[in-house]
Design a protein around this motif. Structure first.
Motif, mmCIF file in Angstrom:
data_model
loop_
_atom_site.group_PDB
_atom_site.id
_atom_site.type_symbol
_atom_site.label_atom_id
_atom_site.label_comp_id
_atom_site.label_asym_id
_atom_site.label_seq_id
_atom_site.Cartn_x
_atom_site.Cartn_y
_atom_site.Cartn_z
ATOM 1 N N SER A 473 0.622 -1.265 -0.014
ATOM 2 C CA SER A 473 -0.072 -0.146 -0.059
ATOM 3 C C SER A 473 0.638 1.275 0.062
ATOM 4 O O SER A 473 0.363 2.298 -0.104
ATOM 5 C CB SER A 473 -0.925 -0.059 1.032
ATOM 6 N N ARG A 474 2.194 1.236 0.368
ATOM 7 C CA ARG A 474 3.108 2.265 0.323
ATOM 8 C C ARG A 474 3.526 2.820 -1.263
ATOM 9 O O ARG A 474 3.957 3.852 -1.464
ATOM 10 C CB ARG A 474 4.408 2.080 1.204
ATOM 11 N N TYR A 477 2.767 6.383 -2.356
ATOM 12 C CA TYR A 477 3.604 7.351 -1.641
ATOM 13 C C TYR A 477 4.829 7.541 -2.443
ATOM 14 O O TYR A 477 5.318 8.796 -2.600
ATOM 15 C CB TYR A 477 3.939 7.116 -0.149
ATOM 16 N N THR A 593 -5.402 6.539 -0.293
ATOM 17 C CA THR A 593 -3.817 6.246 -0.404
ATOM 18 C C THR A 593 -3.399 6.895 -2.050
ATOM 19 O O THR A 593 -2.673 7.889 -2.016
ATOM 20 C CB THR A 593 -3.259 4.881 -0.473
#
Length: 702
Positions: A473-474, A477, A593
């Motif tokens: 899920s990063r 970013y 996100t």
């Protein structure tokens, strides 16, 4: 037999006839023997035509021959007179050469006599001037006393006039060497008298300058005369040294005392000097500038460079003498501050110089040596080492911050960075080109360091891409930060590029090759960001693959829907299956996100939802086909055993599948604001279109 038809006569006509080209042309068409016969035949034809022409014009040829013989007889009679005329011409030419040679010798002797006369005139004139100068030096009452009627002007004017006479004598270098008294002796005597009067006058002016009332005093005019006197004697350095000794050196000594000791003493010293000595800062500075101001004819000294020779260079020399330790960057921050303060002082002085003085100052040996003493290369290496050491921990980490680090680039532009490494990279880039660290002479090395930092960031992101972080899920970013860095490196408004270009313009000014520098910068940033663009595309792909793979696992529960209704006598379904709620929950988290990426995040979410809708549609279509086949088999048994229910388990299964498909589509369109006409969502709708048509009245509204 041969015939001229093989080689037409037209081939031999015209001005462009070339025998070699003709042979090359026909050697392949005809045998050489046949070609030779054709040429022989053509030659015989030409001879026959010539003989025929002579026979036809025989009388004309005979008459022409007779006329030529008559002309020959006449020319024989003219040979003797022509030979005699040639001899006469040669004798005349020899006599004329002798006359011209004699004239040249007489002119040379005349020029020699004229030169001697002029030398004698110059010697007489210089002897008279020297006699007058000597008489003035030995007999003048004005020069014996410092003051006449309370004013030193008369003696200073006399010295200036005498210096002018000596300068004229020195201009006649040939005759001045034969004078009874050498010019150098007289010049030294006048220089001594001028220096004797100059020192006390300058000291008086120094005292008056403290009272800010020196512009109209007779001492100023007297100093101007003495200055012109020394300049005429080619001793302008003595005048400049006297000005420095009286007006500049005391200020420098006082400023040094006020600056005190410590690592910032030079910085404080230059601040005091700038407030007291630079143009426009005090009365004494205005007085010094008046000596080089051509508008003040009374006391201006032509050829005097006050700003460079009296102010700038003495200050730099004083710094080199008393602050020898500042030129080595033992403390980089103090080194940068001192260097920038010195360069600012140099720039301020240069701005008050005339163009010719500024050019001479920029090329001066003193300024060159001063700048060479600064160990800027050592400073650059230290700063590069500091930068890399500061980045080293974060370059090895893929840590995502809980709250985005906000960096304010300007009053109206700010960026958010989610990775610790990105924030550190941006801070180091800003530090490299910050006023406290950046030195204009090191622009090339600073640019190279900035590009190296961007390359290290790119390599760190490449390492992230090869690890597991890019698949969880990063990933958004990482994408957000890479996108921000790419935006900052754009030449049309990027913050990082704009910062570099601003420093480049400050160092180049109006240099004619500044446009080429901009092109080179754009090319350099394009090269260093090319890998980042590739990484961004790979991150988008891996992020989409990760969320699709994670959510698609929930779709495996579609196969369990028929078993949950068979033989259980369940009520008519009105809600979606649990796997749909789980998938939508995962997409909701992914949507939050993706919001950090901006428009690119919306594209990621749209792409992921479209792919998931395609997979869900395929899974539903397979289950529907299986259920319908089972229903056909069950109906055959039902006919044999009795009547079937109005809404059996199969109907409930199909209605549940239709509810799942419609709920998924409606949620991704309404909750995430995506386009419902995407290919994947259309395929999902198509997979349950028959069910919607059949059971539409039994499906929940909306």
């Amino acid at each position: 037999g041969t015939s001229m038809s093989d080689v037409p006569p037209a081939e031999f006509e015209g001005e462009a006839f070339n025998a070699e080209e003709l042979v090359k042309k026909y050697r392949r068409r005809l045998p050489l023997s046949r070609f030779h016969d054709c040429l022989s035949e053509y030659g015989d034809s030409v001879k026959a035509d010539l003989v025929g022409l002579i026979n036809d014009q025989y009388a004309v040829f005979v008459s022409l021959s007779g006329q030529m013989k008559a002309v020959e007889q006449k020319s024989i009679g003219l040979e003797v007179p022509l030979d005699e005329s040639r001899g006469f011409a040669l004798d005349f030419r020899q006599q004329l050469d002798d006359i011209l040679h004699a004239a040249d010798e007489k002119l040379a002797r005349r020029a020699e006599v004229t030169a001697r006369v002029r030398e004698l005139e110059r010697f007489t004139r210089n002897a008279q001037l020297m006699q007058r100068v000597r008489r003035a030096l030995t007999e003048s009452e004005v020069l014996r006393r410092r003051e006449v009627d309370g004013s030193p002007l008369t003696g200073c004017i006399v010295l200036e006039n005498l210096a002018g006479d000596v300068r004229r004598i020195q201009a006649d270098a040939g005759s001045s060497a034969q004078l009874a008294v050498p010019v150098e002796t007289v010049s030294a005597e006048i220089t001594g008298l001028a220096a004797e009067r100059l020192q006390p006058l300058l000291e008086e002016l120094g005292q008056l300058s403290l009272q800010c009332a020196v512009e109209s005093t007779f001492q100023v005019a007297a100093v101007g005369h003495l200055g012109r006197c020394l300049v005429a004697l080619r001793r302008s350095g003595d005048f400049t040294a006297a000005l420095v000794r009286v007006f500049v050196s005391p200020v420098l000594d006082a400023a040094r005392s006020e600056a005190g000791e410590g690592s910032e003493s030079l910085f404080r010293f230059l601040g005091v000097v700038e407030s007291r000595l630079l143009p426009g800062s005090s009365a004494r500075t205005r007085l010094l500038l008046s000596f080089s101001d051509s508008s003040t004819q009374l006391h201006s000294v032509p050829g005097l460079s006050v700003v460079s020779d009296v102010l700038a260079l003495p200050i730099l020399s004083y710094v080199q003498t008393h602050w020898q330790n500042v030129f080595m960057p033992a403390f980089p921050d103090a080194f940068a501050a001192d260097f920038q303060r010195c360069e600012a002082l140099i720039a301020t002085c240069a701005s008050h110089m005339a163009p010719s003085e500024r050019h001479q100052f920029a090329k001066s040996e003193e300024l060159t040596q001063h700048r060479k003493k600064w160990k800027t290369q050592v400073y650059s290496n230290l700063r590069a080492k500091e930068c890399m050491l500061a980045l080293e921990p974060s370059l090895k980490s893929s840590e995502v911050l809980d709250t985005a680090a906000k960096v304010q680039w300007s009053a109206d532009v700010s960026r958010q960075y989610w990775l610790r490494v990105t924030g550190d990279v941006v801070r180091q880039l800003r530090r490299i080109f910050s006023p406290q660290v950046f030195l204009p002479p090191l622009f090339g090395k600073s640019l190279r360091l900035a590009l190296e930092v961007l390359h290290r960031f790119s390599r760190a992101m490449r390492n992230v891409l090869s690890g597991e972080s890019s698949r969880d899920s990063r990933a958004p970013y990482f994408m957000a930060d890479v996108t921000s860095i790419l935006l900052g490196c754009r030449s049309d408004g990027g913050e990082i590029f704009g910062l570099v270009w601003q420093m480049a313009q400050g160092g180049c000014g109006e240099h004619p090759r500044v446009a080429q520098l901009e092109t080179a910068l754009v090319a350099a940033f394009d090269v260093v960001t090319a890998d980042l663009r590739t990484i961004l595309a790979d991150l988008e792909r891996t992020s989409t693959e990760h969320i699709v793979a994670a959510v698609a696992q929930q779709f495996g529960s579609v196969r369990l829907v028929p078993a949950s209704f068979r033989m259980r006598n369940k009520a008519m379904p009105v809600r979606p299956s649990p796997y749909v709620d789980a998938a939508l929950a995962m997409l909701s988290d992914y949507s939050a996100t993706c919001a950090v990426v901006g428009d690119s995040g919306r594209q990621l979410l749209d792409s992921a939802c479209s792919e998931l809708a395609t997979q869900l549609g395929s899974a539903l279509a397979g289950v529907i086909q299986t259920v319908e086949q089972q229903e056909k088999s069950m109906r055959r048994f039902a006919k044999a055993g009795g009547e079937a229910e109005e809404f059996g388990d199969t109907d409930k299964i199909l209605i549940q599948l239709a509810i799942d498909a419609c709920t998924f589509r409606a949620s991704v369109v309404e909750s995430f604001g995506l386009d419902g006409t995407s290919e994947g969502l259309q395929q999902l709708v198509s997979s349950v279109s028959k069910l919607v048509a059949t059971y539409g009245s039994h499906l929940p509204s909306g």
